[in-house]
Design a protein around this motif. Sequence first.
Motif, short mmCIF file in Angstrom:
data_model
loop_
_atom_site.label_atom_id
_atom_site.label_comp_id
_atom_site.label_asym_id
_atom_site.label_seq_id
_atom_site.Cartn_x
_atom_site.Cartn_y
_atom_site.Cartn_z
N LEU A 146 -10.93 -0.62 1.58
CA LEU A 146 -10.05 -1.34 2.15
C LEU A 146 -9.93 -2.75 2.08
O LEU A 146 -9.16 -3.57 2.24
N SER A 147 -11.05 -3.57 1.38
CA SER A 147 -11.02 -4.88 1.16
C SER A 147 -11.71 -5.01 -0.33
O SER A 147 -12.25 -3.81 -0.79
N LEU B 230 -5.17 -2.00 11.65
CA LEU B 230 -4.55 -1.87 10.49
C LEU B 230 -5.20 -0.57 9.83
O LEU B 230 -4.61 0.04 9.16
N ALA B 231 -6.43 -0.35 10.05
CA ALA B 231 -7.26 0.63 9.35
C ALA B 231 -6.59 1.93 9.42
O ALA B 231 -6.83 2.67 8.62
N TRP C 205 0.80 -1.19 -0.07
CA TRP C 205 0.04 0.01 -0.08
C TRP C 205 0.57 1.31 0.03
O TRP C 205 1.92 1.24 0.71
N GLN D 108 -9.28 -9.86 4.17
CA GLN D 108 -10.00 -8.56 3.58
C GLN D 108 -10.87 -8.06 4.91
O GLN D 108 -10.88 -7.08 5.14
N LEU E 31 -4.09 2.37 6.81
CA LEU E 31 -4.29 2.16 5.36
C LEU E 31 -5.45 3.18 5.03
O LEU E 31 -5.55 3.26 3.70
N LYS F 95 -8.37 -6.16 7.60
CA LYS F 95 -8.00 -4.81 7.22
C LYS F 95 -8.88 -3.67 7.72
O LYS F 95 -8.41 -2.67 8.01
N ARG G 173 -4.03 0.56 -2.73
CA ARG G 173 -3.51 -0.60 -2.77
C ARG G 173 -2.68 -0.51 -4.26
O ARG G 173 -3.34 -0.48 -4.97
N LEU H 103 2.20 -5.94 9.39
CA LEU H 103 2.11 -4.69 8.73
C LEU H 103 3.36 -4.24 9.20
O LEU H 103 3.82 -3.86 10.11
N ALA I 12 1.22 -5.09 4.06
CA ALA I 12 -0.02 -5.72 5.13
C ALA I 12 -0.06 -7.18 4.71
O ALA I 12 -0.24 -7.55 3.41
#
Length: 544
Positions: free
Chosen positions: A443-444, A283-284, A215, A275, A287, A278, A292, A245, A255
């Motif tokens: 994110l996914s 993690l979010a 990312w 997915q 991100l 994340k 990505r 990460l 990640a």
Amino acid sequence: MEFDVVIVGAGPAGLSAACKLMQQAEAAGQELSVCVVEKGSEVGAHILSGAILETRALDELFPDWAERGAPLNTPVTQDQILLLHNQQRALKLPNWMVPKTLHNEGNYIISLGNLCRWLAEQAEALGVEIFPGFAASEVLYREDGSVKGIATGDMGVGRNGEANDSYMPGMELHTKYTLFAEGCRGHLGKELYQRFALDRDADCQHYGLGIKELWDIEPSKHSPGLVLHGTGWPLSDGTSGGFFLYHGDNNQVVAGLIVDLNYSNPHLSPFDEFQRLKHHPALAQYLEGGKRVAYGARAIAKGGFNALPKMTFPGGLLIGCNAGTLNFAKIKGTHTAMKSGLLAAEAVFEALRQGDSGGNELLAYSERFKASWLYEELHSSRNFGPALHKFGQVLGGAFNFIDQNLFGGKLPIRLRDNVPDHAQMKQAALCPRIVYPKPDGVLSFDKLSSVFLSNTNHVEDQPCHLQLLDPDVPMQHNLPRFHEPAQRYCPAGVYEVIQEEAGKRLQINAQNCLHCKTCDIKDPAQNIRWIAPEGGGGPSYPNM
């Protein structure tokens, strides 16, 4: 073509062996011909790892690696270990509770693909011949049964098995010694295991599926050198694994999630678990607002010391992850793979220097291995994986803390884990269904858009490299018992169950294959055999 040494696979083990061979030849004033064949379109195209590098083996191979411009740009500055309780909460472990093997002081966050490209440059400067885009498809044997080299696959063969206009026959590479460095679950390595009973005295190998994304993130959220590892949510019901990460350079993070392939619920999808992961705030927070830019997946061999096979056989050696040298207690396999390559190069060169004509079993390698820091390191972490499998994350983690931090891996016991991963799967009717949320595109994401980012491509008109030993097994056995789990364990959407007028059938979208080998490992009927497709096919990772 004739060579003194042929190496299969331009990963860290194979390239380290090639460099060391030529260094020794140069120091001794001896002529040596070394060839490396690589199925990827270029060196590094199929290389995927976390990756945090411990430089111990690199220091031995090239003590001046910094002056040579090795791509180690981001030293680790901070370690964090998180336990995710649920989709919102996380507990950060204090440093004193973390097993010593998971401390990363002095290590570097790298792209393993770029390190291999650099190693290839060093190898070629030393006189090694590297052939990317040529897949080793067959082991060649002498009349006495010893390995005499490999054959690369024919190119330009149609799906019907007939040669087309672009046909080019494969080459036979004959050699005194062949080093097999194909990576985890190498298809030629599988043949060698069986032919020479290499795993007769070893525990069964265990595997994990590693899924990784690269990312670009907002500069304000980037902390170069920050390393996060964690476990817990969303994995449940006895499914073990962990996430990572890493903050690299250029405002990028990697990640990923590793799911142990001994999971039992056939409804589980490692890709969809990642997915979902994340979206956790842990993690979010990094991100969100990012983009990505790359995706990939690869199986890892995590059985460790207990699952190590006999690595020697007449005419050759197994090295690196083809032999399972990854240290799962550290979640690292690059330095161990490189060291196995260095040891192999020393054993091979010593034999050739003494006039060996090839085809013998290099038992000197086993002696060098047992006297090395590689053996000591793997032996000291022999209980790490089995403890997690037997006792679970909490009790297994407590055992590993005691074993690693208090006893330095020298507890006088040896835990064993001899149930193969594929045999752990339970019938679908006995397991809860898992409903995964739809990807939000932020994110996914779905599998097909992910595969697009891997730059995966195969020549479409070629025989399918994912072979069903019995074509009836998927619908007659796997579907009623396990709801055909290939639909879910494959991280690239290769396998689909299609409803037609005549009934259901399994469709294999081989064009999507990332060469991760999960299907070869996890199929409960062991009915899928992965073989090398036409050279140059598969993913083309830029800097994974």
